[in-house]
Write a protein that holds these residues in place. Structure first.
Motif, short mmCIF file in Angstrom:
data_model
loop_
_atom_site.label_atom_id
_atom_site.label_comp_id
_atom_site.label_asym_id
_atom_site.label_seq_id
_atom_site.Cartn_x
_atom_site.Cartn_y
_atom_site.Cartn_z
N PHE A 84 54.53 51.38 -32.72
CA PHE A 84 55.66 51.77 -31.89
C PHE A 84 55.58 53.27 -31.60
O PHE A 84 55.10 54.04 -32.43
N VAL A 86 56.35 67.37 -23.46
CA VAL A 86 54.90 67.35 -23.23
C VAL A 86 54.48 66.05 -22.56
O VAL A 86 53.76 66.06 -21.54
N GLN A 117 60.55 67.84 -28.91
CA GLN A 117 59.52 68.78 -28.45
C GLN A 117 58.40 68.08 -27.70
O GLN A 117 57.96 68.53 -26.65
N VAL A 118 57.95 66.94 -28.24
CA VAL A 118 56.81 66.28 -27.60
C VAL A 118 57.23 65.49 -26.36
O VAL A 118 56.39 65.19 -25.50
N LEU A 141 53.10 58.66 -27.57
CA LEU A 141 52.50 59.16 -28.80
C LEU A 141 52.77 58.14 -29.89
O LEU A 141 53.92 57.77 -30.14
N THR A 142 51.69 57.68 -30.50
CA THR A 142 51.83 56.76 -31.63
C THR A 142 51.02 57.31 -32.79
O THR A 142 50.03 58.02 -32.58
N ARG A 143 51.45 56.97 -34.01
CA ARG A 143 50.67 57.41 -35.17
C ARG A 143 49.29 56.78 -35.12
O ARG A 143 48.28 57.41 -35.40
N ARG A 144 49.26 55.48 -34.80
CA ARG A 144 47.99 54.76 -34.72
C ARG A 144 48.00 53.93 -33.45
O ARG A 144 49.05 53.66 -32.88
N TYR A 163 60.81 66.95 -33.62
CA TYR A 163 59.45 66.67 -33.15
C TYR A 163 59.49 65.81 -31.89
O TYR A 163 58.83 66.11 -30.89
N LEU A 216 56.31 57.14 -31.19
CA LEU A 216 57.17 58.22 -31.69
C LEU A 216 58.01 58.73 -30.52
O LEU A 216 59.17 59.11 -30.67
N HIS A 222 58.40 58.84 -39.85
CA HIS A 222 57.20 59.14 -39.09
C HIS A 222 57.28 60.46 -38.33
O HIS A 222 56.24 61.06 -38.05
N ALA A 223 58.46 60.87 -37.96
CA ALA A 223 58.60 62.13 -37.23
C ALA A 223 60.07 62.54 -37.22
O ALA A 223 60.96 61.69 -37.23
N SER A 224 60.28 63.83 -37.17
CA SER A 224 61.65 64.33 -37.10
C SER A 224 62.17 64.19 -35.67
O SER A 224 61.41 64.05 -34.71
N ARG A 251 55.70 65.73 -18.98
CA ARG A 251 54.86 66.55 -18.11
C ARG A 251 53.52 65.86 -17.82
O ARG A 251 53.10 65.74 -16.67
N ARG A 252 52.90 65.38 -18.88
CA ARG A 252 51.59 64.74 -18.69
C ARG A 252 51.71 63.48 -17.83
O ARG A 252 50.84 63.21 -16.99
#
Lengths: 782, 284
Positions: free
Chosen positions: B193, B269, B265-266, B186-189, B262, B195, B257-259, B272-273
């Protein structure tokens, strides 16, 4: 009513930009490209704390470094300042004006007020040595607790600007309105929300930059700068240094974007002007680097808006109260606040019976507030999100509630409750066109199907009316100085600047159209105080309207003179002449024709062939002043999003804009302006957050942390046009800022629509993945 | 944003490079693709008296099969590895991770070895090396030694390399048939780097998972192995359970950018993916 306007030979055509071959092949000429003999380079020592008293500055080690030529502190430069104010805003109260400027000094004097505050200016043989020297300067600061956040600034007895009595910069109290209070008390529904947007920064591709040479023997101050307004900088530099204004020359070649940040000279640039004036030996150049740009160049948007709406059961608006809180940092450009404008245009596209606006701008120990593309746009951000919140409260579709309140063609001319007069706007028409482009029914079906699979889709709408080409003070008019040379080519000089508006193409389009020549025979000269007239420069979505109007008027005057000369030479009546592609001919007799190249030499060299009494030469000047204080354009934005329910990541599926900017000079340029603004708006919601910690440290000082949208994050932007002519001759309406005004609430509304069934009702930007997932978690637990 | 001055060395042999490092100790820094080091120098976040450029050193840019491993030389460009058929055939996880690094301009200069030696905990390649139990070859004045990836990543930007050693190559094990690999991040853009990120490899026999590896990045001070989640997967847990196990063993920190919450939690996800995608590939 929407009407079809036929394009001319040039006006209305998507003419390819004449500046692109130069710019796209890397041959633009920006400030850092200018190399002058003997030029020296500037670096600043900046404060690394947000607030404190300067105890000592030791420059001895830096001065001893080979290659260092001079070092100046606030004690050297600040006392030499004559006056520091901006023509557009007028003088401060102590000099008879009305603009409450922050106490501006080029360098910090005695204390520092934000991280990045310039303390010491170093002049060295190159930038490497200048930065080495900056590392050797020792500044001792007695650190004080920073004042960060508007609420803290209001509550504290400490002052951002020592010696002042308040941290409030400007205050517009909410007007007293007993009848409005009664209206609210009796209204079927009253809803209140607080919306906020996080701080963003303009991010011009070319940061600030300036070269200044004071030739002490001649007495001239010559400046090359990345500015939106050479006239403004000429006047400001004269006031700063005392060099008479006619001895100051300012040149802006290509400028890599400004978005409002480069309209008025900032402290750092003023420090370079003052240093060059004191130094006198050689030109000095400061090229702001990206870290300085993100840390110390003025920023925008940090605003909190309290809104209360009174509505009927059917969602018909009865009235609104709105209060704007603005964090304007320590040294905002001009006075910083845009609450006055925001309040005036708050009604936007809707028929509000009454709106009471107020606002308060607050100094903090952070970078000062800049004008940033649609500086007052917090009104649209609040109003358009509020429409959706009210719709959901009342169980009405957000599209339907807009239809019940939007201004229609048969309401025109319409005077808003804040006394703005709309003559030719089309909020209803653009709304319907944008919705048709989307196919709302199809989207709602897709949304329902997706939701059945656990996927989150949403759509958002935002409408706005843009006050373009604001005409007051020096902004009231523009001038074109036009001359045709001996060979029939045309040079038109204007006060405009080139920082991305395509005027090098669009002004020649207008001139060629109305003079009747080929576009390649017209050259726009701008960004140069020696050849261009005094004027406000380019900004505020004004140039198409005001500069375009002046260019048209000049072209018509020139055409008139050319026709008279040709008619005299051809022994025909001027009324029987027509002009096309640089040739004047007798209507119906194409053989009787003269090209400009044969007429112009007559004007310059053969007075005997001119009509009796006609002055020699082919020079004209013309000015344009819009009829009203505002030239209104408008648009509706619609977008759709999908949000990952497990990660909070938002993907924009479609982005649609239906706009009305009157007659388009160049549709390609119009669509480019829209796209650029929309991308900045997307950034403000999903990505960009110029955040400070509680000690006033900026936490996004590189592009690793300050995230601007890039191509993969941005969908194709689909544009529809509705054309209604602006009153007056040209029919042009300005539209440079609208993309950035409506995109944030449009995107926020789409996110809201995707999540509202989960109990998520966002009101604060940013809406990044971490924020959205947190809200979804909280809603699940509630 | 101009670096302070430094002495630039461009040796052509490994021995010269390591001798320079030995001579200048912690005053020297190795320059490979420069995609992390040069910005840090320009921002004056770091400064070194000596830069030892590996770009002209012979013998560091080969990709070759050696004893059941794929050996990637230190200055093989990320773009070269990304488009290498050998890499795609032998170490698909590396192939899949490479396009996630920055942008193509960065990968044109950035090196595989440089990214691993830089040891940014949010980078893809250190996690790939860790997950695949790669071996890092370190060359020093006294010759070369081999370091297991599990022992290589000490802390953020800190590795087991000594001051006088260079990373000369990385050896990635080659997995057999029935394997599948996936990268999820997961990246912001695009190109940022991560998240949070996961690299997964599985090998199956029928319905049974016989081999599993899970590497995490962006969620700790170093790349992490999700060993408990691997064990769960081998014991028959499904992808979702394994993801939860992986998330339960990390404690990432907050940034703008993220806690940390967060990221935790991700992580469940994306693990799993990634497992689902890797299993799908293994079974196809």
């Amino acid at each position: 009513m929407a009407s079809t306007i036929s394009a001319g030979r040039y006006v209305g055509q998507a003419v390819k930009r004449l500046e692109d071959p130069r710019l796209l092949s890397g041959h633009g000429r920006y400030v850092d490209d200018v190399q002058l003999p003997g030029m020296l380079h500037v670096a600043f020592v900046r404060s690394n704390v947000a607030r404190g008293t300067i105890v000592s500055i030791d420059t001895s080690a830096a001065l001893a470094l080979p290659g260092v030529r001079a070092i100046y502190t606030g004690a050297d430069l600040n006392p030499r300042v004559g006056m520091f104010w901006h023509t557009m805003m007028g003088p401060p109260p102590e000099l008879g004006g009305q603009t409450p400027y922050a106490p501006l000094t080029p360098l910090a004097g005695g204390d520092v007020r934000f991280v990045g505050d310039p303390i010491v200016l170093i002049i060295a043989e190159n930038r490497y040595i200048a930065e080495d020297a900056a590392d050797l300067v020792e500044v001792e600061i007695d650190v004080q607790q920073a004042i960060v956040g508007w609420e803290t600034a209001i509550d504290t007895d400490q002052r951002v600007h020592p010696g002042t009595t308040t941290n409030v910069g400007q205050e517009f109290p909410l007007p007293e309105g007993p009848e409005v209070d009664a209206l609210f008390a009796g209204a079927p529904h009253v809803f209140t929300r607080r919306f906020s947007q996080c701080r963003a920064t303009n991010v011009p591709m070319e940061p600030r930059g300036i070269i200044v040479h004071y030739d002490q023997y001649v007495g001239d101050l010559q400046i090359w700068a990345a500015t939106q307004s050479v006239s403004e900088w000429k006047a400001t530099s004269s006031r700063l240094t005392g060099v008479p204004e006619h001895r100051v020359k300012v040149v802006a070649n290509d400028v890599g974007g400004g978005f409002g940040q480069k309209m008025m000279m900032t402290r750092d640039e003023a420090a370079v002007v003052m240093a060059a004036h004191l130094f006198g030996e050689a030109p000095i150049k400061w090229t702001e680097d990206r870290r300085e740009s993100l840390m110390a160049a003025n920023q925008g948007r940090e605003e909190i808006i309290d809104v209360t709406f009174a509505v009927t059961d059917e969602g018909v608006l009865l009235g609104a109260k709105v209060f704007f809180w603005e964090d304007i940092g320590a040294y905002p450009a001009s006075a910083g606040s845009t609450a006055g404008m925001a309040g005036a245009v708050f009604p936007g596209p809707y028929k509000f019976p009454v709106v009471l606006p107020g606002g308060s701008s607050v100094y903090t120990n952070t970078v000062g507030k800049a004008a940033y593309r649609g500086p007052w746009m917090m009104e649209t951000v609040a109003r358009e999100q509020m429409m959706d919140h009210i719709a959901y409260e009342l169980g009405i579709d957000p599209i339907e509630i807009r239809r019940r309140n939007v201004i229609h063609a048969d309401d025109l001319p319409y005077t808003t409750c804040t006394t703005m007069v709309y003559d030719s706007v089309t909020p209803s028409e653009t709304l319907e066109q944008a919705l048709e482009m989307l196919d709302v029914a199809a989207f709602r079906t897709m949304q329902a199907d997706a939701r059945a699979e656990g996927r989150l889709l949403g759509m958002g709408v935002a409408i706005y009316i843009e006050p373009s080409a604001v005409a007051f003070g020096i902004l009231s008019s523009d001038q074109a100085i036009m001359r045709m040379d001996n060979s029939g080519k045309v040079i038109v000089a204007m006060s405009t600047g080139n920082h991305g508006q395509s005027l090098e193409t669009t002004i020649p389009q207008i001139v060629a159209e109305h003079l009747g020549c080929n576009i390649e025979d017209v050259l726009l000269v701008q960004g140069n105080t020696e050849s261009s007239p005094t004027g406000p420069g380019t900004g505020g979505s004004r140039s198409a309207v005001v500069a375009g109007g002046a260019a048209m008027n000049a072209a018509l005057k020139m055409k008139d003179k050319i026709v008279q000369i040709a008619a005299h030479m051809l022994e025909a009546s001027p009324d029987d002449m027509e002009v096309n592609a640089g040739v004047v001919s007798v209507k119906g007799t194409p053989a009787k024709a003269l090209p400009f190249a044969m007429i112009a030499p007559v004007a310059y060299q053969m007075p005997e062939m001119l009509p009796p009494g006609m002055e020699m030469g082919l020079e004209v000047t013309a000015r344009f002043q819009p009829a009203g204080q505002y030239t209104w354009s408008n648009a509706t934005h619609v977008c759709t999003v999908e949000i990952d329910p497990e990660t909070g990541m938002t993907k924009i599926l479609r982005y649609i804009v239906s706009e009305d900017c009157g007659r388009m000079v160049n549709p390609m340029v119009v669509e480019g302006q829209i796209a650029g603004g929309v991308v900045q708006g997307i950034g403000g919601v999903l990505f960009e957050n110029m955040i400070y910690d509680e000690d006033g440290n900026p936490l996004a000082t590189t592009f690793l942390d300050y995230l601007i949208p890039t191509a993969p994050e941005v969908p194709d932007i689909e544009v529809g046009h509705i054309v209604t002519l602006a009153p007056g001759q040209t029919g042009f309406k300005g539209m440079g800022e609208g993309g950035a005004i409506a995109a944030p609430p449009c995107l926020a509304n789409a996110i809201h629509d995707a999540l509202r069934h989960l109990g998520v009702h966002p009101t604060a930007f940013p809406l990044g993945p971490s924020q959205l997932l947190t809200m979804m978690n909280e809603a699940k637990q509630a | 944003m101009k670096p302070s001055s430094f002495n630039y060395h461009a040796p052509t042999r490994v021995e010269e490079a390591t001798a320079l490092l030995a001579e200048h100790g912690d005053g020297a820094k190795v320059l490979a693709g420069g995609q992390s080091l040069v910005p840090m120098l320009s921002l004056r976040l770091a400064s070194f008296e000596h830069l030892v450029d590996l770009n002209k050193v012979d013998g560091l840019s080969a990709i070759e099969r050696v004893n059941g491993h794929l050996r990637v030389g230190a200055i093989v460009r990320q773009a070269v590895a990304e488009h290498s058929a050998d890499v795609a055939a032998s170490v698909p996880l590396l192939s899949k991770a490479l396009p996630h690094i920055g942008h193509f301009q960065i990968r044109n200069r950035g090196t595989v070895g440089g990214s691993i030696a830089h040891a940014d905990p949010a980078s893809e390649l250190p996690a790939v090396a860790l997950a695949l139990d790669a071996t890092i070859e370190a060359a020093g004045p006294g010759g070369t030694r081999k370091i297991a990836a599990a022992d290589f990543f000490v802390s953020t930007w800190q590795t087991a390399l000594a001051d006088d050693e260079i990373l000369s190559a990385v050896e990635f094990p080659v997995w057999g048939p029935g394997s599948g690999f996936a990268v999820e991040e997961l990246t912001r853009r695009h190109g940022d780097f991560a998240l949070a990120g996961a690299v997964v490899g599985v090998q199956v026999s029928g319905d049974t998972v016989t081999k599993a590896t899970i590497g995490l990045f962006g969620v700790g001070p170093t790349p992490l192995r999700a060993s408990a989640a691997e064990a769960a997967l081998l014991s028959g847990a499904d992808a979702a359970e394994a993801g939860k196990v992986a998330a339960s063993h990390i404690s990432p920190v907050d940034d703008i950018h993220a806690s940390g919450a967060y990221r935790t939690q991700v992580t469940a996800v994306i693990v799993r993916r990634a497992i689902e995608a890797a299993l799908k590939e293994a079974r196809s």
